[in-house]
Design a protein around this motif. Sequence first.
Motif, PDB file in Angstrom:
ATOM      1  N   ALA A  73       0.831  -1.206   0.000  1.00  0.00           N
ATOM      2  CA  ALA A  73       0.000   0.000   0.000  1.00  0.00           C
ATOM      3  C   ALA A  73       0.864   1.255   0.000  1.00  0.00           C
ATOM      4  O   ALA A  73       0.594   2.219  -0.740  1.00  0.00           O
ATOM      5  N   GLU A  74       1.915   1.254   0.810  1.00  0.00           N
ATOM      6  CA  GLU A  74       2.799   2.414   0.886  1.00  0.00           C
ATOM      7  C   GLU A  74       3.533   2.646  -0.431  1.00  0.00           C
ATOM      8  O   GLU A  74       3.732   3.793  -0.853  1.00  0.00           O
ATOM      9  N   THR A  75       3.944   1.577  -1.077  1.00  0.00           N
ATOM     10  CA  THR A  75       4.673   1.703  -2.340  1.00  0.00           C
ATOM     11  C   THR A  75       3.800   2.339  -3.408  1.00  0.00           C
ATOM     12  O   THR A  75       4.262   3.184  -4.191  1.00  0.00           O
ATOM     13  N   MET A  76       2.534   1.973  -3.452  1.00  0.00           N
ATOM     14  CA  MET A  76       1.625   2.593  -4.415  1.00  0.00           C
ATOM     15  C   MET A  76       1.542   4.103  -4.201  1.00  0.00           C
ATOM     16  O   MET A  76       1.530   4.881  -5.159  1.00  0.00           O
ATOM     17  N   ALA A  77       1.497   4.515  -2.938  1.00  0.00           N
ATOM     18  CA  ALA A  77       1.415   5.944  -2.629  1.00  0.00           C
ATOM     19  C   ALA A  77       2.746   6.641  -2.928  1.00  0.00           C
ATOM     20  O   ALA A  77       2.771   7.711  -3.550  1.00  0.00           O
ATOM     21  N   LEU A  78       3.847   6.041  -2.495  1.00  0.00           N
ATOM     22  CA  LEU A  78       5.159   6.669  -2.679  1.00  0.00           C
ATOM     23  C   LEU A  78       5.539   6.783  -4.149  1.00  0.00           C
ATOM     24  O   LEU A  78       6.167   7.761  -4.562  1.00  0.00           O
ATOM     25  N   TYR A  79       5.168   5.778  -4.940  1.00  0.00           N
ATOM     26  CA  TYR A  79       5.500   5.782  -6.370  1.00  0.00           C
ATOM     27  C   TYR A  79       4.494   6.559  -7.198  1.00  0.00           C
ATOM     28  O   TYR A  79       4.637   6.670  -8.411  1.00  0.00           O
ATOM     29  N   ASP A  80       3.463   7.078  -6.532  1.00  0.00           N
ATOM     30  CA  ASP A  80       2.444   7.872  -7.221  1.00  0.00           C
ATOM     31  C   ASP A  80       1.834   7.111  -8.394  1.00  0.00           C
ATOM     32  O   ASP A  80       1.744   7.620  -9.512  1.00  0.00           O
ATOM     33  N   VAL A  81       1.438   5.889  -8.121  1.00  0.00           N
ATOM     34  CA  VAL A  81       0.769   5.074  -9.143  1.00  0.00           C
ATOM     35  C   VAL A  81      -0.625   5.655  -9.388  1.00  0.00           C
ATOM     36  O   VAL A  81      -1.352   5.964  -8.445  1.00  0.00           O
ATOM     37  N   HIS A  82      -0.976   5.807 -10.661  1.00  0.00           N
ATOM     38  CA  HIS A  82      -2.228   6.487 -10.982  1.00  0.00           C
ATOM     39  C   HIS A  82      -3.391   5.546 -11.276  1.00  0.00           C
ATOM     40  O   HIS A  82      -4.549   5.958 -11.192  1.00  0.00           O
ATOM     41  N   HIS A  83      -3.103   4.303 -11.633  1.00  0.00           N
ATOM     42  CA  HIS A  83      -4.192   3.386 -11.940  1.00  0.00           C
ATOM     43  C   HIS A  83      -3.770   1.952 -11.629  1.00  0.00           C
ATOM     44  O   HIS A  83      -2.585   1.626 -11.598  1.00  0.00           O
TER      45      HIS A  83
END
Length: 215
Positions: free
Chosen positions: A100-110
Amino acid sequence: MLFAKLLPREGNFFEMFNQHADRIVEAAHAFSKLVANYSDPHLRQKFNQDVDIAERAADRVTHEVNKGIHKTFITPIDREQIHCLINTMDDIADLIQDSAETMALYDVHHMTDDIVRLTDVSVKCCERVRDAVKLLARIADPATAEAALKTCEEIDQLESDADRIMRSAMSKLFREEPDVRELIKLKAIYELLETITDKCEDVANVIEGIVLENS
């Protein structure tokens, strides 16, 4: 009084294992909802917080178990097995939070279809871990021991499914994703999600050892 304090005691380890397993499933379900609602920033934040809450609760249980190992004179199963099981279980909760944190930190858009598929398998793995853990207190019963081993086999199969999904996802990613930055982001997330199932398999292996030695 001193003699009473020195009497053999069995810490309530099986109950704590169950509590931790429940927190793992809570984290997995919250992460699944995060993925399903990723396009909504408000819900994304809410479910991210739910993952964090479940992971912190799991950490507290891990701490209590590890503390109990040192305070309990007689344990229901081998101390090393207790230590290995609870800490490997805690790795699952940590990996869900890391994802979950990686998705936020990497700014994944979809979210991609492969993230959804890997998430679904991860949730199923976590649920099977909970099911296997809840059988541990009764493995002296042959039927229960057999059920625990069967559940561990199901976890192994799910981990193999996740391997196949990730190999396919990686192949598609390197063939079709033109943006190198997006490729790096998605590759990291795929690997984290597959590692959740790897760690579930590690827990299954520990449980198999406990069942075979104690049933």
